[in-house]
Design a protein around this motif. Structure first.
Motif, short mmCIF file in Angstrom:
data_model
loop_
_atom_site.label_atom_id
_atom_site.label_comp_id
_atom_site.label_asym_id
_atom_site.label_seq_id
_atom_site.Cartn_x
_atom_site.Cartn_y
_atom_site.Cartn_z
N UNK A 93 0.86 -1.23 -0.16
CA UNK A 93 0.08 -0.08 -0.05
C UNK A 93 0.74 1.35 0.14
N UNK A 94 0.75 2.38 -0.69
CA UNK A 94 1.46 3.51 -0.91
C UNK A 94 1.20 4.26 0.49
N UNK A 95 0.30 4.45 0.91
CA UNK A 95 0.18 5.28 2.23
C UNK A 95 -0.77 4.81 3.11
N UNK A 96 -0.48 5.30 4.63
CA UNK A 96 -1.37 5.03 5.49
C UNK A 96 -1.69 6.04 6.43
N UNK A 97 -3.07 5.84 7.16
CA UNK A 97 -3.66 6.85 8.07
C UNK A 97 -4.12 6.11 9.12
N UNK A 98 -3.87 6.54 10.18
CA UNK A 98 -4.58 5.87 11.47
C UNK A 98 -3.71 6.22 12.73
N UNK A 99 -4.41 5.76 13.87
CA UNK A 99 -3.87 6.04 15.12
C UNK A 99 -2.51 5.77 15.64
N UNK A 100 -2.10 4.59 14.63
CA UNK A 100 -0.89 4.38 14.54
C UNK A 100 0.24 5.52 14.58
N UNK A 101 -0.08 6.19 13.42
CA UNK A 101 0.74 7.45 13.13
C UNK A 101 0.34 8.58 14.11
N UNK A 102 -1.11 9.08 13.89
CA UNK A 102 -1.39 10.16 14.66
C UNK A 102 -3.04 10.13 14.99
N UNK A 103 -3.73 10.59 15.95
CA UNK A 103 -4.93 10.77 15.86
C UNK A 103 -5.18 12.19 15.01
N UNK A 104 -6.40 12.30 14.62
CA UNK A 104 -6.65 13.75 14.28
C UNK A 104 -6.20 14.81 15.09
N UNK A 105 -5.88 15.93 14.88
CA UNK A 105 -5.30 17.22 15.63
C UNK A 105 -6.01 18.10 15.39
N UNK A 106 -6.15 19.15 16.20
CA UNK A 106 -6.73 20.53 16.08
C UNK A 106 -5.83 21.30 15.02
N UNK A 107 -6.47 22.10 14.24
CA UNK A 107 -5.80 22.82 13.28
C UNK A 107 -4.69 23.70 13.72
#
Ligand code: C2E
Ligand code: CA
Ligand code: CA
Ligand code: CA
Length: 275
Positions: free
Chosen positions: A248-262
């Motif tokens: 897979x080219x990319x990842x998104x998820x809590x393992x990398x980071x939770x969503x953060x405030x702007x």
């Protein structure tokens, strides 16, 4: 006749009544939330599996309701769609994401915005996107619109044409929650997307050999169509390793980071995306 005496419906259900009232109140509050500035966007990084670099962020909506606290979009987006508020809220999301991304230090980072199928029912979506890009100064190539298969279920030629218009403007389109909707694979023929997002249900599945096989198959579809793939909902080192091994080219998820405030994004970029 026999038994009819028992066939009575309970016309007053206090539970139902309470729920109807609560819904009424939420609907009332939702219609005012935008004017009261109760919405914010949080941002979750998307990283390359190969070198770990950030390629962009997905903007996720939060309703900071003063009485009930933060409310999840999973809860209020369906209601907003139902009462038509989604158009105003969705326009605010697109505009805010463009303005915030235009301020990021790295001018190559993309911003992904979720757009509801309902927003595509209105021709305004094109003007909303082009005005947001023009006014914010964000390059069209940095905006990615995430749509679900739901956008194609109407099989409306107008909706498809709007997707193509965005594509011609240089905006890219990602297919969110891939494989979880009811659209047939034939939609992939007519639809100008450049990224597939592998749903977290595949990534997090307990039945790992089956889900690995499914992820590989999705990846093969992506590769043969010349589109990139991103896995979402990656939470553990094992899930990350599996996703990377599959290619897979990319990842998104809590393992990398939770969503953060702007307001934390600038700092995050300077720490994890140095030049
Ligand atoms: P989605 O587009 O599939 O977004 C991914 C959801 O997974 C987000 O939930 C995100 O916070 C969550 N997530 C991210 N990483 C992980 C992880 O590692 N594990 C788990 N368990 N979850 C993870 P969120 O922010 O609550 O959003 C829920 C859904 O609401 C989104 O699903 C999207 O469909 C919708 N949504 C969010 N923002 C907007 C918006 O601005 N407009 C519209 N129309 N829909 C939105
Ligand atoms: Ca999404
Ligand atoms: Ca998704
Ligand atoms: Ca989802």
């Amino acid at each position: 006749a026999k038994g009819l005496g028992r066939a009575r419906y309970c016309v007053f259900d206090p539970d139902l009544e309470a729920r109807a009232l609560a819904r009424h109140q939420i609907e009332f509050d939702l219609r005012r939330a935008l004017g009261l500035r109760e919405f914010v966007l949080v941002y979750q990084p998307q990283n390359s599996t190969r070198d770990g670099r950030i390629s962009g962020f997905e903007a996720l909506l939060r309703w900071m309701q003063p009485v009930r606290g933060p409310i999840s979009p999973a809860e209020f987006i369906p209601l907003a769609e139902e009462i038509g508020e989604i158009h105003a809220i969705g326009a605010w999301v697109i505009r805010s994401a463009c303005f915030e991304a235009a301020g990021w230090a790295d001018p190559t980072l993309t911003v992904a915005v979720n757009v509801s199928p309902v927003q595509f029912e209105n021709d305004n979506i094109i003007q909303i996107v082009s005005a947001a890009l023009k006014d914010s100064g964000l390059a069209a190539s940095r905006l990615e619109i995430e749509v679900t298969e739901g956008v194609l279920l109407t099989e409306s030629p107008e909706v498809l044409e709007r997707l193509w218009s965005l594509n011609r403007m240089g905006v890219s389109i990602a297919m969110d929650d891939f494989g979880t909707g009811y659209a047939s694979l034939s939609y992939l023929n007519s639809f100008p997307f450049s990224k597939i997002k592998i749903d977290k249900s595949f990534v997090q599945s307990e039945h790992s050999s089956r889900s690995q096989a499914l992820i590989s198959a999705i990846l093969a579809i992506g590769t043969s169509l010349g589109v990139t793939t991103i896995a979402e909902g990656v939470e553990t080192p094992d899930q990350f390793a599996a996703i990377r091994a599959i290619g897979c080219h990319s990842v998104q998820g809590y393992y990398i980071s939770r969503p953060m405030p702007a307001e934390d994004v600038a700092d995050y970029i300077s720490r994890f995306d140095p030049e």
